[in-house]
Enzyme design. Structure first.
Site, PDB file in Angstrom:
ATOM      1  N   HIS A 676       0.818  -1.216   0.000  1.00 18.76           N
ATOM      2  CA  HIS A 676       0.000   0.000   0.000  1.00 18.76           C
ATOM      3  C   HIS A 676       0.854   1.269   0.000  1.00 18.76           C
ATOM      4  O   HIS A 676       0.324   2.374  -0.194  1.00 18.76           O
ATOM      5  CB  HIS A 676      -0.967  -0.014   1.186  1.00 18.76           C
ATOM      6  CG  HIS A 676      -0.329   0.285   2.515  1.00 18.76           C
ATOM      7  ND1 HIS A 676      -0.019  -0.696   3.424  1.00 18.76           N
ATOM      8  CD2 HIS A 676       0.046   1.457   3.077  1.00 18.76           C
ATOM      9  CE1 HIS A 676       0.518  -0.137   4.499  1.00 18.76           C
ATOM     10  NE2 HIS A 676       0.563   1.170   4.302  1.00 18.76           N
ATOM     11  N   ASP A 726      -0.744  -7.540   1.466  1.00 17.37           N
ATOM     12  CA  ASP A 726      -0.118  -6.212   1.522  1.00 17.37           C
ATOM     13  C   ASP A 726       1.390  -6.373   1.708  1.00 17.37           C
ATOM     14  O   ASP A 726       1.943  -6.165   2.793  1.00 17.37           O
ATOM     15  CB  ASP A 726      -0.731  -5.410   2.677  1.00 17.37           C
ATOM     16  CG  ASP A 726      -0.296  -3.958   2.668  1.00 17.37           C
ATOM     17  OD1 ASP A 726       0.290  -3.519   1.654  1.00 17.37           O
ATOM     18  OD2 ASP A 726      -0.534  -3.265   3.682  1.00 17.37           O
ATOM     19  N   SER A 825       4.231   2.381   8.270  1.00 11.61           N
ATOM     20  CA  SER A 825       3.730   1.409   7.298  1.00 11.61           C
ATOM     21  C   SER A 825       4.898   0.798   6.540  1.00 11.61           C
ATOM     22  O   SER A 825       5.822   1.490   6.127  1.00 11.61           O
ATOM     23  CB  SER A 825       2.783   2.091   6.309  1.00 11.61           C
ATOM     24  OG  SER A 825       1.600   2.502   6.955  1.00 11.61           O
TER      25      SER A 825
END
Length: 875
Positions: A676, A726, A825
């Site tokens: 992502h 992901d 992230s």
């Protein structure tokens, strides 16, 4: 002496020295000799009515005068001048100024300012120092001898009497050692006790300080003696804790009655810095500020050999004793030879240490000395007239400043001569000196204290020279005197240094700079902080190699006050104190601007490359992991503690090179991150760069390297509208296995085994990154320990969004919320394997908010994708 008093004195060990027993009986502890006052207006002086004692009090008897003050000889009664001289006896006065304020027969002394007419008619110039003094302590203003004071009798007449300096002396009795026991006080010739009512640690600390048994006292209570012969002198003692003597504390005179619980006051003394530091005392000096250094070790007191003993060692001793001002070392048993063992030798302090225990030295008991080499110190307090040189490269040169009424001020150069310079340098402990140009040193902003100073050259102290009154001048700071002094054989100078320490570095040679001022550790603001400032810090700490400055809380934010700002070192100063141009505590900074240094900086960088054969031997190794620090609920990490942590950054054409995502180094050329991370800016390699070896995002570092991206591989099952699959791989630019250079700060993480279940095989898990800390995005790499949770927690919270290709982790307790956040992230969730290697078990993926209760973080399960990773990277 009555039989009861004789028995009491015998029990207490206070029987007077028997010169002749008849004389002892006739000359008891309270003298009974009286004389009539002389006629005339000059003596006695009558007190105002409001100062007179009540008439119901019987007139106090005068003492027998063994030698009255010279200035009063002409004013004494004729009978006393021609009378006999009674037996002389010691009065127990140590050198210095006593705190006694009663005569030896118990009459309270008058304040010296309360008898101005008498003092004004007294010719000796030495009495001028007492005119206007508000205290009533016994003094000897007319020369060496027994101190005395004025007192008023019941008829309002002023008379005088000698004082017994033993009054108010204290001792501890009945304890297991000399540091504890029942408090006994000497008064009216007899030792007595103190009632324990309202007795607390502040009172106990004063007792310990008075006995030179450390600055910390713990209040205790002991039963009164069953004999009932020991008198009780005081009750309800109310000390602040900083008094020099118990006589200075507020207290009630014992009026008989019952003491609560029939308990006497007692104390236990200890050194205020704690048991890690040896107990120190000064013995044989003229005051509590000087003496032979003795240490208490292994149950006994001993001395220190003076081999290599210097003012830096004295500075540490004085600091450890809580004595500020001028620290000077003394050699060759200057304060007399000790009698116990020689405890230490070859002490080599830098002057920064808080305790002699922290200084390089011999082992306890190792020495080649005799007591003729016993070391001593003097810790002269800052008093009016102390001088220093400020603003120069060291304490030997600079702007001449004088201490007066708690403030440093300058000296005007009107009429300044070489003789003035000579006297000033001599007071500072130097043999020679010369006047220097004021342009070499920064102008002062404080007061100008002195002007028109004129010395003959024979003075030993600067204030002995003729001069104007304090603060009287017609000058500006452009006329401040500046001098340079040359060393002599005896260095006796004011030490302006204060302790410096480095915190939160990889080792003792680096860290956030903290200084100890006014009893508290604090930081330095990085405004104008340069390598020259760092060089002075490192020199003060004893490091001789290259020094590098670090700014913007590189080693984490401090918590105490910010003591110093705008440090301006040339790089040649002896200590940080020589560089401070701004008032202590004055700044416009936050702890995000805390300054740091790296000492003995050589910038060595490993250049070894990786290959498939060697990768398994270096993956997952943490070469620097002895300390831990903030993701949400986390702490700053140790620099180099997570060598596989890298960051995915936008190139400047798409922003300011800012952090986009975290990532994990798997080999020299491959990086693992989240898919992502590429949703917003696409998967064009031109948009991104990868930074390895980073710790502080705004400070370039020796192991830091920014590498371009050659290829981005997103898992084929990933969908932007989903959180499943992901995961992504990034190929760095460079030849095969020669992209990122491995070093202690740059190493790859290990991969888990395929389908490995980390909840069963892994422990000690951490998340790392530069993301949101709950206040702002962090500049320094953060870490947080995090537990792996059974998948049911996330299945219940996130329902169908949570799949078998995900891990659930986080702390669910209200007071221990730990979670990864925006900016983290793609970063790693690392767990330690058996054998001390670390594997990347998770990739930070998603969650509901940051550190939200009952909302653990969700991580891509790396073990589910090991075959895909190996097929892409060929690892």
């Amino acid at each position: 002496m009555t039989l009861a008093r004789f028995v009491l004195a015998l029990v207490l060990g206070a029987l007077p020295e028997v010169v002749g027993f008849d004389s002892v009986l006739n000359d008891s502890l309270h003298h009974r000799h009286r004389h009539s006052p002389p006629p005339g207006p000059q003596y006695p002086y009558y007190l105002p009515t409001h100062q007179r004692p009540p008439r119901t009090r019987p007139p106090p008897p005068l003492p027998r005068f063994s030698r009255p003050p010279r200035a009063l000889l002409a004013q004494r009664p004729h009978a006393l001048q021609a009378g006999h001289t009674p037996r002389r006896h010691p009065w127990g006065c140590p050198p210095g100024e006593p705190w006694v304020s009663v005569t030896d027969f118990g009459a309270p002394c008058l304040r010296w300012a309360e008898v101005p007419p008498f003092l004004e008619r007294s010719p000796p110039a030495s009495w001028a120092q007492l005119r206007g003094q508000r205290h009533n302590f016994c003094r000897s203003p007319d020369g060496p001898g027994r101190p005395w004071c004025f007192y008023g009798d019941a008829r309002g007449k002023v008379d005088w009497g000698y004082c017994d300096c033993r009054h108010g002396s204290v001792r501890l009795r009945g304890g297991k050692n000399e540091f504890e026991g029942t408090v006994e006080v000497y008064a009216s010739g007899v030792w007595g006790t103190v009632c324990s009512s309202h007795w607390d640690d502040s009172d106990a600390s004063v007792i310990c300080h008075q006995l030179q048994l450390g600055g910390k006292g713990i209040a205790k209570q002991t039963p009164f003696s069953g004999l009932g012969l020991i008198p009780i002198y005081w009750s309800n003692v109310r000390c602040r804790g900083d008094e020099e003597n118990i006589l200075l504390c507020e207290k009630d005179i014992w009026q008989x009655g019952v003491c609560p619980q029939k308990m006497a006051a007692a104390v236990t003394c200890s050194f205020s810095h704690g048991p890690a530091f040896p107990i120190i005392r000064l013995v044989g000096g003229n005051s509590v500020h000087e003496g032979r250094v003795e240490l208490y070790h292994a149950g006994q007191w001993g001395t220190v050999c003076d081999d290599q003993w210097d003012d830096a060692d004295a500075e540490v001793i004085c600091r450890q004793l809580g004595l500020s001002g001028i620290a000077k070392a003394w050699h060759q048993a200057y304060f007399g030879e000790g009698s116990g063992p020689v405890m230490l030798d070859e002490v080599r302090c830098t002057g920064n240490e808080l305790s002699i225990e922290q200084c390089p030295k011999s082992s306890w008991g190792e020495h080649n000395c005799g007591h003729k080499e016993d070391a001593g110190v003097s810790c002269t307090p800052l008093t009016d007239g102390v001088i220093r040189l400020a603003g120069g490269k060291g304490s030997h040169e600079g702007r001449l400043e004088v201490y007066y009424r708690g403030q440093w001020g300058t000296v005007c150069d009107d009429g300044w001569t070489e003789l003035n310079t000579y006297v000033a340098c001599r007071q500072l402990g130097f043999k020679y000196g010369k006047q220097a140009s004021a342009n070499h040193f920064e102008e002062s902003t404080g007061p100008i204290w002195l002007d028109d100073v004129s010395c003959s050259g024979k003075e030993t102290r600067f204030l002995q020279c003729s001069r104007r009154q304090w603060g009287r001048h017609d000058c500006s700071h452009r006329e401040d005197v500046s001098i340079a002094c040359y060393p002599g054989s005896e260095g006796h100078r004011l030490s302006l240094g204060f302790p410096v320490r480095l915190m939160d570095g990889e080792n003792k040679k680096e860290g956030r700079v903290e200084v100890f001022i006014n009893g508290q550790w604090g930081t330095i603001c990085d405004d104008g902080w340069t390598d020259k400032d760092a060089a002075v810090i490192c020199r003060q700490l004893g490091y001789k190699g290259p020094a590098r400055a670090r700014t913007m809380a590189y080693f984490g934010e401090g918590k105490g006050p910010i003591h110093v700002d705008n440090v301006k070192c040339t790089g040649n100063e002896r200590s940080l104190a020589d560089c401070i141009k701004q008032d202590i505590g004055r700044h416009n900074c936050r702890h995000s601007e805390d300054a740091g240094v790296i000492c003995d900086y050589f910038g060595k960088k490993a250049s070894g490359n990786s290959n498939k054969e060697s990768l398994s031997s270096v993956c997952g190794l943490r070469l620097l992991h002895r300390r831990q620090k903030r993701i949400i609920g986390g702490k700053n990490s140790l620099r180099g503690g997570w060598p596989w942590q890298v960051s995915l950054r936008l190139k400047s054409s798409h922003g300011d090179g800012r952090l986009l995502c975290g990532a994990t180094l798997l080999s020299s050329c491959w990086v693992l991150t989240a898919a992502h991370c590429f949703k917003r800016y696409g998967n064009s390699t031109r948009n991104y760069a990868v930074r390895v070896g980073d710790y502080h995002t705004l400070v370039p570092e020796e192991f830091e390297e920014e590498i371009g991206v050659q290829q981005i591989v997103i898992h084929r099952e990933y969908r932007p509208d989903s959180s499943d699959y992901d995961i992504a791989l990034v190929r760095l630019q460079g030849p095969e296995e020669q992209c990122a250079r491995f070093s202690s700060h740059v190493l790859p993480a290990c991969l888990p085994f395929w389908r490995e279940r980390p909840q069963k095989t892994a422990s000690n898990c951490y998340i790392t990154g530069w993301g949101d800390t709950g206040r702002a995005y962090s500049r320094t790499l953060q870490q947080a320990a995090i537990p792996l949770l059974p998948k049911r927690f996330c299945e219940e919270r996130y329902k169908g969004r949570f799949t078998g290709r995900m891990l659930c982790a986080g702390n669910l307790h209200e007071h221990k919320r730990v979670d990864s956040c925006q900016g983290d992230s793609g970063g790693p969730l690392m767990c330690e394997r058996p054998g001390e290697s670390w594997a990347v078990y998770g990739v930070t993926s998603w969650g509901y908010g940051c550190g939200v209760k009952d909302s653990p973080g969700v991580y891509t399960k790396v073990s589910a994708f090991v075959p895909w990773i190996k097929s892409v990277t060929k690892l």
